[in-house]
Motif scaffolding. Sequence first.
Motif, PDB file in Angstrom:
ATOM      1  N   ALA A  99       1.244  -0.956   0.437  1.00  0.00           N
ATOM      2  CA  ALA A  99      -0.232   0.201  -0.455  1.00  0.00           C
ATOM      3  C   ALA A  99       0.779   1.085   0.384  1.00  0.00           C
ATOM      4  N   PRO A 100       0.266   2.591  -0.255  1.00  0.00           N
ATOM      5  CA  PRO A 100       1.680   3.943  -0.241  1.00  0.00           C
ATOM      6  C   PRO A 100       1.155   4.462   1.123  1.00  0.00           C
ATOM      7  N   GLY A 101       2.816   4.206   1.133  1.00  0.00           N
ATOM      8  CA  GLY A 101       3.457   4.566   2.376  1.00  0.00           C
ATOM      9  C   GLY A 101       2.538   5.558   4.030  1.00  0.00           C
ATOM     10  N   TRP A 102       1.778   6.609   2.999  1.00  0.00           N
ATOM     11  CA  TRP A 102       1.125   7.492   4.565  1.00  0.00           C
ATOM     12  C   TRP A 102       0.159   6.795   4.169  1.00  0.00           C
ATOM     13  N   PHE A 103      -0.931   5.496   3.666  1.00  0.00           N
ATOM     14  CA  PHE A 103      -1.478   4.495   4.167  1.00  0.00           C
ATOM     15  C   PHE A 103      -1.119   3.747   5.755  1.00  0.00           C
ATOM     16  N   ASP A 104      -1.247   4.484   6.732  1.00  0.00           N
ATOM     17  CA  ASP A 104      -0.728   3.401   7.948  1.00  0.00           C
ATOM     18  C   ASP A 104      -1.011   2.039   8.251  1.00  0.00           C
ATOM     19  N   CYS A 105      -2.293   2.184   8.348  1.00  0.00           N
ATOM     20  CA  CYS A 105      -2.708   0.891   8.846  1.00  0.00           C
ATOM     21  C   CYS A 105      -3.027  -0.576   7.824  1.00  0.00           C
ATOM     22  N   PHE A 106      -1.862  -0.029   6.939  1.00  0.00           N
ATOM     23  CA  PHE A 106      -1.240  -1.520   5.471  1.00  0.00           C
ATOM     24  C   PHE A 106      -0.225  -1.147   5.879  1.00  0.00           C
ATOM     25  N   ASP A 107       0.523  -2.496   6.417  1.00  0.00           N
ATOM     26  CA  ASP A 107       1.627  -2.601   6.810  1.00  0.00           C
ATOM     27  C   ASP A 107       1.550  -4.175   5.501  1.00  0.00           C
ATOM     28  N   ALA A 108       2.322  -3.909   4.540  1.00  0.00           N
ATOM     29  CA  ALA A 108       2.327  -6.030   3.661  1.00  0.00           C
ATOM     30  C   ALA A 108       2.991  -6.797   3.948  1.00  0.00           C
ATOM     31  N   GLU A 109       4.199  -5.236   5.038  1.00  0.00           N
ATOM     32  CA  GLU A 109       5.522  -6.769   4.960  1.00  0.00           C
ATOM     33  C   GLU A 109       5.320  -7.799   6.229  1.00  0.00           C
ATOM     34  N   ALA A 110       4.567  -7.058   7.012  1.00  0.00           N
ATOM     35  CA  ALA A 110       3.884  -7.962   8.886  1.00  0.00           C
ATOM     36  C   ALA A 110       2.807  -8.309   8.325  1.00  0.00           C
ATOM     37  N   LEU A 111       2.333  -8.138   6.838  1.00  0.00           N
ATOM     38  CA  LEU A 111       0.766  -9.132   7.034  1.00  0.00           C
ATOM     39  C   LEU A 111       1.423  -9.991   6.343  1.00  0.00           C
ATOM     40  N   GLY A 112       2.498 -10.375   5.355  1.00  0.00           N
ATOM     41  CA  GLY A 112       3.125 -10.986   4.155  1.00  0.00           C
ATOM     42  C   GLY A 112       3.510 -12.326   5.394  1.00  0.00           C
ATOM     43  N   GLU A 113       4.446 -11.671   6.657  1.00  0.00           N
ATOM     44  CA  GLU A 113       4.975 -12.078   7.371  1.00  0.00           C
ATOM     45  C   GLU A 113       3.449 -13.124   8.868  1.00  0.00           C
ATOM     46  N   ALA A 114       3.007 -12.550   9.219  1.00  0.00           N
ATOM     47  CA  ALA A 114       2.166 -13.655   9.372  1.00  0.00           C
ATOM     48  C   ALA A 114       1.197 -14.156   8.469  1.00  0.00           C
ATOM     49  N   LEU A 115       1.052 -13.747   7.657  1.00  0.00           N
ATOM     50  CA  LEU A 115       0.233 -15.035   6.309  1.00  0.00           C
ATOM     51  C   LEU A 115       0.843 -16.614   6.833  1.00  0.00           C
ATOM     52  N   GLN A 116       2.614 -15.830   7.041  1.00  0.00           N
ATOM     53  CA  GLN A 116       3.351 -16.953   6.203  1.00  0.00           C
ATOM     54  C   GLN A 116       3.540 -17.827   7.240  1.00  0.00           C
ATOM     55  N   ALA A 117       3.670 -17.084   9.186  1.00  0.00           N
ATOM     56  CA  ALA A 117       3.475 -17.610  10.412  1.00  0.00           C
ATOM     57  C   ALA A 117       2.209 -18.542  10.817  1.00  0.00           C
ATOM     58  N   GLY A 118       1.126 -18.481  10.200  1.00  0.00           N
ATOM     59  CA  GLY A 118       0.040 -18.397  10.489  1.00  0.00           C
ATOM     60  C   GLY A 118      -0.158 -18.169  11.190  1.00  0.00           C
ATOM     61  N   THR A 119      -0.233 -17.293  11.653  1.00  0.00           N
ATOM     62  CA  THR A 119      -0.563 -15.566  12.848  1.00  0.00           C
ATOM     63  C   THR A 119      -1.738 -15.005  12.336  1.00  0.00           C
ATOM     64  N   ALA A 120      -2.348 -15.273  10.464  1.00  0.00           N
ATOM     65  CA  ALA A 120      -2.883 -14.515   9.777  1.00  0.00           C
ATOM     66  C   ALA A 120      -3.710 -15.140   8.681  1.00  0.00           C
ATOM     67  N   THR A 121      -4.790 -15.220   8.529  1.00  0.00           N
ATOM     68  CA  THR A 121      -5.080 -16.016   7.887  1.00  0.00           C
ATOM     69  C   THR A 121      -6.032 -15.783   5.971  1.00  0.00           C
ATOM     70  N   ALA A 122      -5.278 -15.866   5.113  1.00  0.00           N
ATOM     71  CA  ALA A 122      -6.611 -15.381   3.733  1.00  0.00           C
ATOM     72  C   ALA A 122      -7.638 -16.097   3.652  1.00  0.00           C
ATOM     73  N   PHE A 123      -8.467 -14.812   3.266  1.00  0.00           N
ATOM     74  CA  PHE A 123      -9.722 -15.929   2.135  1.00  0.00           C
ATOM     75  C   PHE A 123     -10.487 -14.933   1.359  1.00  0.00           C
ATOM     76  N   VAL A 124     -10.648 -15.566   0.258  1.00  0.00           N
ATOM     77  CA  VAL A 124     -11.669 -15.165  -0.687  1.00  0.00           C
ATOM     78  C   VAL A 124     -12.767 -14.157   0.164  1.00  0.00           C
ATOM     79  N   SER A 125     -12.905 -12.997  -0.780  1.00  0.00           N
ATOM     80  CA  SER A 125     -14.070 -12.166  -0.618  1.00  0.00           C
ATOM     81  C   SER A 125     -15.155 -12.476  -1.351  1.00  0.00           C
ATOM     82  N   VAL A 126     -14.648 -11.475  -2.781  1.00  0.00           N
ATOM     83  CA  VAL A 126     -15.486 -11.813  -4.064  1.00  0.00           C
ATOM     84  C   VAL A 126     -14.877 -12.105  -4.993  1.00  0.00           C
ATOM     85  N   LYS A 127     -15.327 -12.845  -6.193  1.00  0.00           N
ATOM     86  CA  LYS A 127     -14.868 -13.116  -7.245  1.00  0.00           C
ATOM     87  C   LYS A 127     -14.763 -12.800  -8.342  1.00  0.00           C
ATOM     88  N   ASN A 128     -13.598 -12.041  -8.723  1.00  0.00           N
ATOM     89  CA  ASN A 128     -13.099 -11.594 -10.174  1.00  0.00           C
ATOM     90  C   ASN A 128     -14.910  -9.900  -9.785  1.00  0.00           C
TER      91      ASN A 128
END
Length: 179
Positions: A99-128
């Motif tokens: 995300a753009p750096g000014w959108f502070d709440c979305f930290d893609a790096e930390a979220l990616g680490e949490a997804l890899q570590a299993g402390t976060a889970t990704a779900f399908v929200s809306v297809k297409n």
Amino acid sequence: MLGKFLAIVLVVSGLAAGGAMYYLQVYGYYDEVALKPGQDVVLLPLGKDTPLPIAYGDFQAIDASSSPIRYRACFSTSLKPEALAQLFQVSEQKVPRNAPGWFDCFDAEALGEALQAGTATAFVSVKNISYGVDRIVAVTDQGLGYAWHELNACGEKAYDGTVVGETCPPRPQNTPPAE
């Protein structure tokens, strides 16, 4: 003297163009997404085609009409990823888009680490949600949620120039403006 003047004009023009491109990419096209209570965070139930809303709060999101993959959102929820995984389609997506750096709440790096570590889970929200683009929602064990748009298999084929094939829906046609 004329050569120095032209050199200065070229340098100033290059700096102005570079600054304008930076601004437009990082700030210019983004808009805040208007809050739609009960509709902002939805997940796709197992075996179903229609997403259902989940409980959420503290929602904030940005989007840009210049690209279908610029959507980012953050929220909080009291629901746990393990409970959600029993009801909703889990996504294999483990690398969120930055995300753009000014959108502070979305930290893609930390979220990616949490997804890899299993402390976060990704779900399908809306297809297409847009042709070849799915909305992905991730929820952490701490009750934080994130959403972003990701190319699906049809989108990857469509945008890299390979033949889409019969498994993908037809691309929507642009209609000419009314006269």
